[in-house]
Each structure stands twice: as C-alpha cells, then as structure tokens.
Design a protein around this motif. Structure first.
Motif, PDB file in Angstrom:
ATOM      1  N   SER A   7     -77.477  73.579  70.812  1.00 54.51           N
ATOM      2  CA  SER A   7     -77.513  73.639  69.357  1.00 54.51           C
ATOM      3  C   SER A   7     -77.853  75.058  68.927  1.00 54.51           C
ATOM      4  CB  SER A   7     -78.551  72.660  68.809  1.00 54.51           C
ATOM      5  OG  SER A   7     -78.199  71.338  69.126  1.00 54.51           O
ATOM      6  N   VAL A   8     -77.148  75.530  67.919  1.00 50.16           N
ATOM      7  CA  VAL A   8     -77.351  76.894  67.429  1.00 50.16           C
ATOM      8  C   VAL A   8     -77.055  76.925  65.949  1.00 50.16           C
ATOM      9  CG1 VAL A   8     -74.968  77.580  67.917  1.00 50.16           C
ATOM     10  CG2 VAL A   8     -76.781  79.315  67.915  1.00 50.16           C
ATOM     11  N   GLN A   9     -77.653  77.870  65.255  1.00 46.48           N
ATOM     12  CA  GLN A   9     -77.376  78.032  63.836  1.00 46.48           C
ATOM     13  C   GLN A   9     -76.092  78.827  63.644  1.00 46.48           C
ATOM     14  OE1 GLN A   9     -80.955  79.695  62.028  1.00 46.48           O
ATOM     15  NE2 GLN A   9     -81.567  77.635  61.418  1.00 46.48           N
TER      16      GLN A   9
ATOM     17  N   GLY B 244     -74.680  82.263  65.229  1.00 51.80           N
ATOM     18  CA  GLY B 244     -75.233  82.463  66.555  1.00 51.80           C
ATOM     19  C   GLY B 244     -74.177  82.482  67.637  1.00 51.80           C
ATOM     20  N   SER B 245     -74.645  82.560  68.883  1.00 56.89           N
ATOM     21  CA  SER B 245     -73.748  82.664  70.033  1.00 56.89           C
ATOM     22  C   SER B 245     -74.155  81.691  71.127  1.00 56.89           C
ATOM     23  CB  SER B 245     -73.773  84.087  70.609  1.00 56.89           C
ATOM     24  OG  SER B 245     -73.341  85.046  69.673  1.00 56.89           O
ATOM     25  N   LEU B 246     -73.173  81.287  71.907  1.00 54.76           N
ATOM     26  CA  LEU B 246     -73.386  80.485  73.107  1.00 54.76           C
ATOM     27  C   LEU B 246     -72.378  80.932  74.153  1.00 54.76           C
ATOM     28  CD1 LEU B 246     -73.823  76.829  71.775  1.00 54.76           C
ATOM     29  CD2 LEU B 246     -75.590  78.210  72.902  1.00 54.76           C
TER      30      LEU B 246
ATOM     31  N   ASN C  19     -69.070  83.684  69.861  1.00 51.03           N
ATOM     32  CA  ASN C  19     -69.875  84.437  68.907  1.00 51.03           C
ATOM     33  C   ASN C  19     -69.531  84.019  67.484  1.00 51.03           C
ATOM     34  OD1 ASN C  19     -70.961  85.962  71.064  1.00 51.03           O
ATOM     35  ND2 ASN C  19     -69.282  87.440  70.945  1.00 51.03           N
TER      36      ASN C  19
ATOM     37  N   VAL D 232     -73.321  73.303  65.877  1.00 55.66           N
ATOM     38  CA  VAL D 232     -73.615  74.472  65.056  1.00 55.66           C
ATOM     39  C   VAL D 232     -74.072  73.991  63.687  1.00 55.66           C
ATOM     40  CG1 VAL D 232     -72.768  76.650  64.123  1.00 55.66           C
ATOM     41  CG2 VAL D 232     -71.824  75.760  66.279  1.00 55.66           C
TER      42      VAL D 232
END
Length: 126
Positions: free
Chosen positions: A11-13, A16-18, A84, A124
C-alpha cells in the motif's frame, strides 16, 4: 514446470513508488518473453508491460508510459517493474507472466501468456 513468484506489492499513497519483482524458477525459451499484467476489481485483466529478455525490447501500456519501467536481471532470472508516480487507478492485483513468443510477438499483450504467477496486490490511496 517453471514457476513465477511475485513480490513487492503493498500500500502506498498517490505519488509514491513501488518495485515489483518476479522470480522465475528456471530460465529458457519459455521465459524469453516476460510481462506484467494487472486486474482491478470488476475489470478485465490488462497488460502493463512486457520485455523480451534476449533483445531487451519493451512495451508499455499507454496508461503507464513514463511512470513504470520493466527490467530484467538475467543472472537472477528475475524481472522487475519499477512503478513511480503511482495513481489510485493503478490499484490492482499485479501478475507476472512468461511465454516463449518471439520478440515481435512479445510487443503484444495478447494472446494470453502461457505461465502465470499468483499475483501481488498493489493499493494506491489518494
């Protein structure tokens, strides 16, 4: 039978990046074309990116161009998807896939790839 194992979801805002990883248990003709696909709830599965490991040619869906990068580490039989500037609409289950199609066919997301991983969830939030 070669197996594909994905990792790196989470989980990311937004913004953000993963980085997703796909480790193949073997390497050869059946993995010369690798791809990432995704499926959001209630939607059809869609292609995200492909890479032909011999020529390192790549293809991206229009929705991720300039934000996502697919790459390989042949020594580790691993393919990565660097994501990204993530958006809420990128939320989906992401699947790694492999196929023995040639480099021209690898520039297409269809027909369906032969081998699939179990998937890794990417969420996201806005």
């Amino acid at each position: 039978q070669i197996q594909l194992v994905e990792s790196g979801g989470g989980s990311v805002q937004a913004g953000g990046s993963l980085r997703l990883s796909c480790a193949a248990s073997g390497y050869g003709r059946s993995t010369r074309c690798m791809g990432w696909f995704r499926q959001a709830p209630g939607k059809e599965r869609e292609g995200v990116a492909t890479i032909y490991t011999g020529r390192v040619t790549t293809k991206y869906a229009d929705s991720v161009k300039g934000r996502f990068t697919i790459s390989q580490d042949s020594a580790k039989s691993t393919v990565y998807l660097q994501m990204n500037s993530l958006k809420p609409e990128d939320t989906a289950m992401y699947y790694c896939a492999a196929d023995n199609r040639d480099w021209v066919q690898c520039l297409q997301f269809s027909p369906p790839f032969a081998l699939w991983g179990q998937g890794t969830q990417v969420t996201v939030s806005s």
